[in-house]
Design an enzyme around this catalytic site. Structure first.
Site, PDB file in Angstrom:
ATOM      1  NE  ARG A   1      -4.157  -1.752  10.585  1.00 46.95           N
ATOM      2  CZ  ARG A   1      -3.233  -1.070   9.942  1.00 46.95           C
ATOM      3  NH1 ARG A   1      -3.507   0.077   9.405  1.00 46.95           N
ATOM      4  NH2 ARG A   1      -2.023  -1.556   9.827  1.00 46.95           N
TER       5      ARG A   1
ATOM      6  NE  ARG B   1       6.712  -0.373  10.337  1.00 44.68           N
ATOM      7  CZ  ARG B   1       5.535  -0.426   9.739  1.00 44.68           C
ATOM      8  NH1 ARG B   1       5.361   0.186   8.578  1.00 44.68           N
ATOM      9  NH2 ARG B   1       4.534  -1.078  10.262  1.00 44.68           N
TER      10      ARG B   1
ATOM     11  NE  ARG C   1       7.643  -2.737   5.772  1.00 47.50           N
ATOM     12  CZ  ARG C   1       6.335  -2.517   5.884  1.00 47.50           C
ATOM     13  NH1 ARG C   1       5.632  -2.128   4.830  1.00 47.50           N
ATOM     14  NH2 ARG C   1       5.734  -2.731   7.021  1.00 47.50           N
TER      15      ARG C   1
ATOM     16  CE  LYS D   1      -2.365  -0.877   3.807  1.00 44.55           C
ATOM     17  NZ  LYS D   1      -1.807  -2.165   4.250  1.00 44.55           N
TER      18      LYS D   1
ATOM     19  NE  ARG E   1       2.516  -4.979  11.196  1.00 44.90           N
ATOM     20  CZ  ARG E   1       3.668  -4.836  10.524  1.00 44.90           C
ATOM     21  NH1 ARG E   1       4.772  -5.401  10.984  1.00 44.90           N
ATOM     22  NH2 ARG E   1       3.713  -4.137   9.425  1.00 44.90           N
TER      23      ARG E   1
HETATM   24  P1  ADP Z   1       1.188  -2.149   8.499  1.00 45.57           P
HETATM   25  O1  ADP Z   1      -0.012  -1.867   7.666  1.00 45.57           O
HETATM   26  O2  ADP Z   1       2.387  -2.522   7.705  1.00 45.57           O
HETATM   27  O3  ADP Z   1       0.915  -3.027   9.686  1.00 45.57           O
HETATM   28  P2  ADP Z   1       1.081   0.587   9.397  1.00 45.57           P
HETATM   29  O4  ADP Z   1       2.226   1.492   9.214  1.00 45.57           O
HETATM   30  O5  ADP Z   1      -0.153   0.822   8.610  1.00 45.57           O
HETATM   31  O6  ADP Z   1       1.671  -0.843   9.171  1.00 45.57           O
HETATM   32  O7  ADP Z   1       0.676   0.523  10.943  1.00 45.57           O
HETATM   33  C1  ADP Z   1       1.608   0.236  11.942  1.00 45.57           C
HETATM   34  C2  ADP Z   1       0.892   0.015  13.259  1.00 45.57           C
HETATM   35  O8  ADP Z   1       0.158   1.200  13.594  1.00 45.57           O
HETATM   36  C3  ADP Z   1      -0.140  -1.074  13.233  1.00 45.57           C
HETATM   37  O9  ADP Z   1       0.422  -2.341  13.504  1.00 45.57           O
HETATM   38  C4  ADP Z   1      -1.083  -0.629  14.354  1.00 45.57           C
HETATM   39  O10 ADP Z   1      -0.536  -0.916  15.624  1.00 45.57           O
HETATM   40  C5  ADP Z   1      -1.078   0.864  14.199  1.00 45.57           C
HETATM   41  N1  ADP Z   1      -2.169   1.334  13.327  1.00 45.57           N
HETATM   42  C6  ADP Z   1      -2.046   1.904  12.088  1.00 45.57           C
HETATM   43  N2  ADP Z   1      -3.246   2.218  11.585  1.00 45.57           N
HETATM   44  C7  ADP Z   1      -4.160   1.846  12.509  1.00 45.57           C
HETATM   45  C8  ADP Z   1      -5.581   1.894  12.577  1.00 45.57           C
HETATM   46  N3  ADP Z   1      -6.311   2.399  11.564  1.00 45.57           N
HETATM   47  N4  ADP Z   1      -6.182   1.407  13.692  1.00 45.57           N
HETATM   48  C9  ADP Z   1      -5.474   0.920  14.709  1.00 45.57           C
HETATM   49  N5  ADP Z   1      -4.140   0.821  14.720  1.00 45.57           N
HETATM   50  C10 ADP Z   1      -3.471   1.280  13.622  1.00 45.57           C
END
Ligand code: ADP
Length: 193
Positions: A110, A174, A149, A37, A185
């Site tokens: 999400r 990360r 990554r 994404k 996740r």
């Molecule tokens: P990825 O999609 O690769 O897991 P992101 O950078 O989108 O990574 O998100 C990293 C972390 O941030 C997630 O594992 C979660 O803990 C938190 N996070 C991000 N977006 C949300 C969301 N919309 N709701 C709840 N937690 C979120």
């Protein structure tokens, strides 16, 4: 006013602003962690000139603040940040002036309450989404992609095997990009998103 009314008001203002120039483009990227994404968003943002609004990036940028430390407790284990914290932060971002021309949401919504809150804010502001893009990738591929990554200081993403950083470019990983945390996740993605 409740945070939602506040946000709805902000979105209304942006709608007015958007009419002045080009039609706004509001889109959402959906897909499991590691689907690409962020990579696709970076390309699309280049051509469409709308801001890339990534909930994960917003949370990581708060690192070092009191709120950021609280967020980190949820993020470091690969769990979700609670809706009560996530929703106002992301909806507030959408009221910033640069979102007048639209936005590319990545990582939000999400959960069902997040989707409902976004729906309500958009409806109150009398604007619609233009595109929802779903990127599907098999879980097995995701683990390989995520554990390899890396990113450099500018945020450019590399992969140790598929897109290795050039010699001399310092990269970091990360903290939540380990196999164990990715599995967590993915589990959250399948059960809650
Ligand atoms: P990825 O999609 O690769 O897991 P992101 O950078 O989108 O990574 O998100 C990293 C972390 O941030 C997630 O594992 C979660 O803990 C938190 N996070 C991000 N977006 C949300 C969301 N919309 N709701 C709840 N937690 C979120």
């Amino acid at each position: 006013a409740s945070p939602l009314e506040h946000n709805a008001a902000g979105l209304t203002l942006q709608k007015r602003g958007a009419h002045a120039c080009m039609p706004a483009m509001r889109m959402i990227l959906v897909g499991p962690p590691g689907a690409g994404k962020g990579t696709q968003a970076a390309r699309l943002v280049d051509t469409s000139r709308i801001p890339h609004v990534s909930s994960g990036d917003i949370f990581r940028a708060l690192k070092g603040t009191e709120l950021g430390n609280k967020l980190d407790d949820y993020m470091k284990e690969g769990g979700l940040v609670p809706d009560e914290i996530t929703i106002p932060i992301v909806l507030d971002r959408l009221t910033q002036p640069d979102c007048a021309k639209g936005f590319m949401l990545d990582g939000f919504p999400r959960t069902r309450p997040q989707a409902e809150a976004l729906d309500k804010a958009l409806a109150n502001a009398d604007v619609n989404l233009d595109v929802v893009l779903l990127i599907e990738v098999a879980d097995g591929l995701i683990v390989e992609r995520i554990t390899g990554r890396r990113s450099d200081a500018s945020g450019r993403i590399y992969h140790t095997k598929f897109d290795p950083p050039p010699p001399g470019v310092a990269v970091t990983q990360r903290g939540d990009d380990t196999e164990e945390k990715v599995t967590n996740r993915l589990r959250k993605y399948h059960s809650e998103t």
